[in-house]
Design a protein around this motif. Structure first.
Motif, PDB file in Angstrom:
ATOM      1  N   LYS A  21       0.749 -42.221   9.166  1.00 34.80           N
ATOM      2  CA  LYS A  21       1.603 -43.409   9.304  1.00 34.80           C
ATOM      3  C   LYS A  21       3.067 -43.014   9.438  1.00 34.80           C
ATOM      4  CE  LYS A  21       2.336 -48.007   7.379  1.00 34.80           C
ATOM      5  NZ  LYS A  21       1.905 -48.981   6.342  1.00 34.80           N
ATOM      6  N   ASP A  22       3.491 -42.056   8.638  1.00 32.76           N
ATOM      7  CA  ASP A  22       4.878 -41.603   8.676  1.00 32.76           C
ATOM      8  C   ASP A  22       5.206 -40.984  10.035  1.00 32.76           C
ATOM      9  OD1 ASP A  22       7.431 -41.079   7.229  1.00 32.76           O
ATOM     10  OD2 ASP A  22       6.889 -38.986   7.583  1.00 32.76           O
ATOM     11  N   LEU A  25       5.396 -43.823  12.744  1.00 34.29           N
ATOM     12  CA  LEU A  25       6.608 -44.638  12.608  1.00 34.29           C
ATOM     13  C   LEU A  25       7.845 -43.861  13.035  1.00 34.29           C
ATOM     14  CD1 LEU A  25       5.851 -46.436   9.206  1.00 34.29           C
ATOM     15  CD2 LEU A  25       5.697 -47.380  11.526  1.00 34.29           C
ATOM     16  N   THR A  26       7.892 -42.567  12.674  1.00 32.00           N
ATOM     17  CA  THR A  26       9.018 -41.732  13.074  1.00 32.00           C
ATOM     18  C   THR A  26       9.060 -41.562  14.595  1.00 32.00           C
ATOM     19  OG1 THR A  26       8.945 -40.511  10.978  1.00 32.00           O
ATOM     20  CG2 THR A  26      10.097 -39.460  12.803  1.00 32.00           C
ATOM     21  N   LYS A  28       8.017 -43.689  16.633  1.00 31.23           N
ATOM     22  CA  LYS A  28       8.212 -45.028  17.202  1.00 31.23           C
ATOM     23  C   LYS A  28       7.115 -45.377  18.217  1.00 31.23           C
ATOM     24  CE  LYS A  28      13.193 -45.384  16.422  1.00 31.23           C
ATOM     25  NZ  LYS A  28      13.231 -44.319  15.415  1.00 31.23           N
ATOM     26  N   ASN A  30       3.024 -47.206  18.600  1.00 28.25           N
ATOM     27  CA  ASN A  30       2.315 -48.343  18.007  1.00 28.25           C
ATOM     28  C   ASN A  30       1.169 -47.950  17.079  1.00 28.25           C
ATOM     29  OD1 ASN A  30       3.941 -50.182  19.424  1.00 28.25           O
ATOM     30  ND2 ASN A  30       2.666 -49.965  21.255  1.00 28.25           N
ATOM     31  N   THR A  52      -4.263 -46.496   8.148  1.00 25.85           N
ATOM     32  CA  THR A  52      -2.804 -46.633   8.213  1.00 25.85           C
ATOM     33  C   THR A  52      -2.382 -48.084   8.388  1.00 25.85           C
ATOM     34  OG1 THR A  52      -2.712 -46.370  10.624  1.00 25.85           O
ATOM     35  CG2 THR A  52      -2.618 -44.347   9.281  1.00 25.85           C
ATOM     36  N   LEU A  54      -2.102 -49.368  11.229  1.00 14.38           N
ATOM     37  CA  LEU A  54      -1.551 -49.420  12.584  1.00 14.38           C
ATOM     38  C   LEU A  54      -2.687 -49.584  13.594  1.00 14.38           C
ATOM     39  CD1 LEU A  54       1.016 -46.482  12.285  1.00 14.38           C
ATOM     40  CD2 LEU A  54       1.494 -48.934  12.144  1.00 14.38           C
TER      41      LEU A  54
END
Length: 269
Positions: A21-22, A25-26, A28, A30, A52, A54
């Motif tokens: 997940k990290d 997100l880092t 950017k 989906n 996650t 996501l």
């Protein structure tokens, strides 16, 4: 197949999910796209991605696939979609694409063994291309499904096929640890019980039959090699497997090492 020591499945699970997940997100993006084969590694990887929260797209890509592989893949995807609302699925049957490919490349006069292996690797590379297509249109990362024995031990994967990924969540787990995590994650029993196979030849030939040793044996050889102990202390089957491991590790270094770059000396610039 179980790890040799107590495996902290819950903590490992949490660690990998947080890492996934990290990273997403880092970066950017989906979420993730995972190729589903009906095997243990893709089942575990897709479940970890699903956790996650996501978007996680599970893609089945049969090419003359054995029915047992197809049924296990469908069972897993159906179970995962029931458990996680962020999971979606797609099926892209690449059989016709593969068949067309075989009509436009030269095959006459080729060594039969090399031809079969090249075509098997072509299947993996067609699947990699398909996963990156889905990743591109949905803004996703391609999650790799290789484990430590395959990726860094014997190099049992296709270069720029299933080795072509954006990130590898289970590549630091031994095969036995993947099985332990699968049990914790409630991966379907049919997948946990199935003999590991790469599914690249359209039949049920096992990884063990191709490698000449089981994952338990190769894992033991890898641990022994990493320990730095003298291989002359091994006898019988252990010595035989260690030779298999070292040979595969040696000839597949081109997969595990970075692409060699010819550096230009400054005095030539």
């Amino acid at each position: 197949m179980t790890p040799k020591t107590t495996f902290p499945a819950e903590k490992i699970n949490e660690h990998i999910v947080h890492w996934l997940k990290d990273y997403a997100l880092t970066a950017k993006v989906n979420g993730f796209v995972v190729g589903i084969s009906g095997g243990i590694d893709s089942a575990v990887t897709s479940t970890l991605c699903a956790q996650t929260g996501l978007p996680t797209l599970c893609v089945e890509m049969p090419i003359h696939q054995a029915e047992s592989h197809v049924s296990r893949a469908k069972e897993h995807v159906a179970q995962l979609k029931k458990r996680f609302p962020n999971v979606s699925s797609a099926e892209t049957n690449l059989t016709s694409v593969f068949e067309l490919f075989t009509t436009v490349v030269p095959t006459e006069g080729a060594d039969e063994a090399k031809l079969h292996l090249s075509l098997a690797n072509t299947r993996a590379r067609l699947r990699m291309t398909t996963l990156y297509y889905y990743a591109g249109i949905h803004g996703l990362l391609v999650a790799g499904t290789g484990n430590k024995v395959e990726d860094f031990g014997v190099g049992f994967y296709t270069k720029y096929g299933d080795g072509g990924v954006d990130l590898s969540p289970i590549a630091d787990l031994m095969k036995s640890e993947v099985y332990a995590l699968a049990q914790y994650l409630d991966v379907p029993n049919a997948i946990q019980a199935a003999a590991p196979t790469d599914g690249l030849f359209g039949d049920d030939r096992s990884d063990e039959a191709q490698l000449g040793a089981s994952y338990d044996e190769l894992e033991q050889a890898m641990r022994y090699d990493e320990s730095g102990k003298n291989e002359t202390a091994l006898t019988g089957r252990e010595a035989e497997v260690f030779k298999i491991y070292k040979r595969l590790n040696r000839i597949n270094q081109h997969k595990m090492n970075p692409i060699p770059v010819c550096l230009i000396p400054e005095n030539l610039r």
